[in-house]
Design an enzyme around this catalytic site. Structure first.
Site, PDB file in Angstrom:
ATOM      1  N   ASN A  55       0.879  -1.166   0.000  1.00 34.35           N
ATOM      2  CA  ASN A  55       0.000   0.000   0.000  1.00 34.35           C
ATOM      3  C   ASN A  55       0.920   1.221   0.000  1.00 34.35           C
ATOM      4  O   ASN A  55       1.492   1.563   1.025  1.00 34.35           O
ATOM      5  CB  ASN A  55      -0.888  -0.024   1.254  1.00 34.35           C
ATOM      6  CG  ASN A  55      -1.700   1.258   1.395  1.00 34.35           C
ATOM      7  OD1 ASN A  55      -1.776   2.067   0.467  1.00 34.35           O
ATOM      8  ND2 ASN A  55      -2.300   1.453   2.562  1.00 34.35           N
ATOM      9  N   TRP A  56       1.055   1.812  -1.169  1.00 34.55           N
ATOM     10  CA  TRP A  56       2.009   2.920  -1.292  1.00 34.55           C
ATOM     11  C   TRP A  56       1.493   4.221  -0.698  1.00 34.55           C
ATOM     12  O   TRP A  56       2.238   5.203  -0.638  1.00 34.55           O
ATOM     13  CB  TRP A  56       2.377   3.114  -2.769  1.00 34.55           C
ATOM     14  CG  TRP A  56       3.339   2.076  -3.281  1.00 34.55           C
ATOM     15  CD1 TRP A  56       3.928   1.076  -2.540  1.00 34.55           C
ATOM     16  CD2 TRP A  56       3.844   1.948  -4.614  1.00 34.55           C
ATOM     17  NE1 TRP A  56       4.755   0.341  -3.340  1.00 34.55           N
ATOM     18  CE2 TRP A  56       4.730   0.849  -4.624  1.00 34.55           C
ATOM     19  CE3 TRP A  56       3.629   2.646  -5.807  1.00 34.55           C
ATOM     20  CZ2 TRP A  56       5.402   0.438  -5.767  1.00 34.55           C
ATOM     21  CZ3 TRP A  56       4.294   2.232  -6.957  1.00 34.55           C
ATOM     22  CH2 TRP A  56       5.176   1.151  -6.928  1.00 34.55           C
ATOM     23  N   LYS A  57       0.214   4.259  -0.349  1.00 37.63           N
ATOM     24  CA  LYS A  57      -0.369   5.490   0.209  1.00 37.63           C
ATOM     25  C   LYS A  57      -0.062   6.661  -0.738  1.00 37.63           C
ATOM     26  O   LYS A  57      -0.108   6.489  -1.947  1.00 37.63           O
ATOM     27  CB  LYS A  57       0.143   5.707   1.633  1.00 37.63           C
ATOM     28  CG  LYS A  57      -0.094   4.458   2.490  1.00 37.63           C
ATOM     29  CD  LYS A  57       0.105   4.647   3.945  1.00 37.63           C
ATOM     30  CE  LYS A  57      -0.175   3.327   4.661  1.00 37.63           C
ATOM     31  NZ  LYS A  57      -0.110   3.412   6.110  1.00 37.63           N
ATOM     32  N   HIS A  59      -9.629   1.530   4.491  1.00 35.09           N
ATOM     33  CA  HIS A  59      -8.372   1.642   5.242  1.00 35.09           C
ATOM     34  C   HIS A  59      -8.594   2.594   6.421  1.00 35.09           C
ATOM     35  O   HIS A  59      -9.338   3.569   6.303  1.00 35.09           O
ATOM     36  CB  HIS A  59      -7.260   2.164   4.322  1.00 35.09           C
ATOM     37  CG  HIS A  59      -5.913   2.100   4.971  1.00 35.09           C
ATOM     38  ND1 HIS A  59      -5.469   3.054   5.858  1.00 35.09           N
ATOM     39  CD2 HIS A  59      -4.929   1.159   4.902  1.00 35.09           C
ATOM     40  CE1 HIS A  59      -4.260   2.707   6.291  1.00 35.09           C
ATOM     41  NE2 HIS A  59      -3.909   1.559   5.725  1.00 35.09           N
ATOM     42  N   GLU A  63      -6.910   4.917   7.591  1.00 33.11           N
ATOM     43  CA  GLU A  63      -6.625   6.333   7.321  1.00 33.11           C
ATOM     44  C   GLU A  63      -7.808   7.000   6.628  1.00 33.11           C
ATOM     45  O   GLU A  63      -8.086   8.176   6.851  1.00 33.11           O
ATOM     46  CB  GLU A  63      -5.334   6.457   6.491  1.00 33.11           C
ATOM     47  CG  GLU A  63      -4.104   6.215   7.368  1.00 33.11           C
ATOM     48  CD  GLU A  63      -2.911   5.628   6.646  1.00 33.11           C
ATOM     49  OE1 GLU A  63      -2.842   5.694   5.407  1.00 33.11           O
ATOM     50  OE2 GLU A  63      -2.025   5.073   7.341  1.00 33.11           O
ATOM     51  N   GLU A 104      -5.898  -4.801  10.370  1.00 34.77           N
ATOM     52  CA  GLU A 104      -4.818  -3.856  10.636  1.00 34.77           C
ATOM     53  C   GLU A 104      -5.091  -3.098  11.934  1.00 34.77           C
ATOM     54  O   GLU A 104      -5.836  -2.111  11.929  1.00 34.77           O
ATOM     55  CB  GLU A 104      -4.716  -2.841   9.493  1.00 34.77           C
ATOM     56  CG  GLU A 104      -4.405  -3.440   8.146  1.00 34.77           C
ATOM     57  CD  GLU A 104      -3.740  -2.425   7.222  1.00 34.77           C
ATOM     58  OE1 GLU A 104      -2.636  -2.708   6.762  1.00 34.77           O
ATOM     59  OE2 GLU A 104      -4.314  -1.343   6.986  1.00 34.77           O
ATOM     60  N   GLY A 147       2.436   2.031  10.768  1.00 32.33           N
ATOM     61  CA  GLY A 147       3.450   3.079  10.642  1.00 32.33           C
ATOM     62  C   GLY A 147       4.158   3.412  11.947  1.00 32.33           C
ATOM     63  O   GLY A 147       4.868   4.414  12.041  1.00 32.33           O
ATOM     64  N   SER A 182       3.070  -2.413  10.307  1.00 33.36           N
ATOM     65  CA  SER A 182       4.514  -2.556  10.537  1.00 33.36           C
ATOM     66  C   SER A 182       5.052  -3.939  10.175  1.00 33.36           C
ATOM     67  O   SER A 182       5.923  -4.466  10.859  1.00 33.36           O
ATOM     68  CB  SER A 182       4.878  -2.183  11.976  1.00 33.36           C
ATOM     69  OG  SER A 182       4.598  -0.814  12.220  1.00 33.36           O
ATOM     70  N   GLY A 222       2.632  -1.067   4.254  1.00 34.22           N
ATOM     71  CA  GLY A 222       2.860   0.318   3.857  1.00 34.22           C
ATOM     72  C   GLY A 222       4.352   0.586   3.677  1.00 34.22           C
ATOM     73  O   GLY A 222       4.933   0.332   2.620  1.00 34.22           O
ATOM     74  N   GLY A 223       4.990   1.078   4.724  1.00 35.40           N
ATOM     75  CA  GLY A 223       6.383   1.541   4.677  1.00 35.40           C
ATOM     76  C   GLY A 223       7.345   0.575   3.992  1.00 35.40           C
ATOM     77  O   GLY A 223       8.121   0.983   3.118  1.00 35.40           O
TER      78      GLY A 223
HETATM   79  P1  PGA Z   1       2.702   0.088   7.612  1.00 36.72           P
HETATM   80  O1  PGA Z   1       1.253   0.409   6.970  1.00 36.72           O
HETATM   81  O2  PGA Z   1       3.164  -1.210   7.016  1.00 36.72           O
HETATM   82  O3  PGA Z   1       3.559   1.255   7.211  1.00 36.72           O
HETATM   83  O4  PGA Z   1       2.498  -0.009   9.083  1.00 36.72           O
HETATM   84  C1  PGA Z   1       0.316  -0.622   6.772  1.00 36.72           C
HETATM   85  C2  PGA Z   1      -0.954  -0.053   6.177  1.00 36.72           C
HETATM   86  O5  PGA Z   1      -1.364   1.053   6.538  1.00 36.72           O
HETATM   87  O6  PGA Z   1      -1.588  -0.708   5.316  1.00 36.72           O
END
Ligand code: PGA
Length: 248
Positions: free
Chosen positions: A9-11, A94, A96, A166, A172, A212, A233-234
């Site tokens: 997930n590149w956001k 998600h 966010e 999640e 993050g 994470s 994500g990261g």
């Molecule tokens: P993260 O993000 O791996 O950076 O914790 C995961 C996500 O939000 O899907």
């Protein structure tokens, strides 16, 4: 047997140039893997990434979509628009989006139904906040979110859905749920699906963990019996790291 799905997930990261270079770098290294590979990118990157991924096993997904087919919805993108450019998956709900863009259980349900009716695979997210976890509400929050997301969806369609558990406090932050804790909640989500749809669906439907996930903890998470993949994500932003996740 459920086929694991590793999704990036590149956001809101990467230019078209960087994204295409990423796909070109990753393609040969994930060829022949038994894992399903997915990259969910910002809208502007989607068409070039689909093009770059052609002929490979790398699939391209969006991070959101609208639940209506068309209309006066400034700034929104429909399922048909995603399909038109060759997108196959879409993240829905998600945390966010729930937190910053007023995504609700109800819109998550509408979007999930729309994605399924169009032939897009929805990756439906759920998970509790730190406050909710500390109050012992993890399972009740997930139950509410999952039951709402699947409301009105029949068993045939339900199997297509990928659920991503999640925990918000793990996103993050560098804090991961222990693999046992993550598996425990995911097994519970499977139990909810068993109640809704019976054994066939609950045994077939894939449930990812997210929060994470890194190359150094992915294997332990993936060794858990109920965890069928990761939404990352990261650690999905660098080719080497993403390849290491896929080849866990
Ligand atoms: P993260 O993000 O791996 O950076 O914790 C995961 C996500 O939000 O899907």
């Amino acid at each position: 047997m459920r086929k694991p799905i590793i999704a990036g997930n590149w956001k809101m990261h990467k230019s078209i140039k960087d994204g295409v270079a990423f796909v070109e770098a990753v393609k040969p290294q994930v060829k022949g893997t038994d894992v399903e590979v997915l990259i969910c990118a910002p809208y502007t990157l989607l068409a070039p990434l689909v093009e770059a991924a052609k002929g490979s096993n790398v699939q391209i997904g969006a991070q959101n979509m609208h639940y209506e087919d068309k209309g006066a919805f400034t700034g929104e993108v429909s399922a048909d628009m995603l399909l038109e450019i060759g997108v196959t998956h879409v993240i829905i709900g998600h945390s966010e989006r729930r937190q910053y863009y007023a995504e609700t259980d109800e819109t998550v349900n509408l979007k999930t139904k729309k994605a399924l009716s169009k032939g897009l695979v929805p990756v439906v997210c759920c998970g509790e906040t730190l406050e909710q976890r500390e109050a012992g509400e993890t399972k009740s929050v997930c139950k509410r979110q999952v039951e709402a997301a699947f409301s009105g969806i029949d068993a045939k369609d339900a199997t297509t859905v990928v659920v991503a558990y999640e925990p918000i406090w793990a996103i993050g932050t560098g804090k991961t749920a222990t693999s046992e804790d993550a598996n425990d909640v995911i097994a519970y989500i499977r139990e909810i699906l068993l109640g809704l749809y019976g054994e066939e669906v609950s045994e077939e439907l894939r449930i990812q963990y997210g929060g994470s996930v890194k190359p150094n903890n992915v294997e332990e998470l993936m060794n858990q019996p109920d965890i069928d993949g990761a939404l990352v994500g990261g650690a999905s932003l660098e080719p080497d790291s993403f390849v290491a996740l896929v080849n866990f």
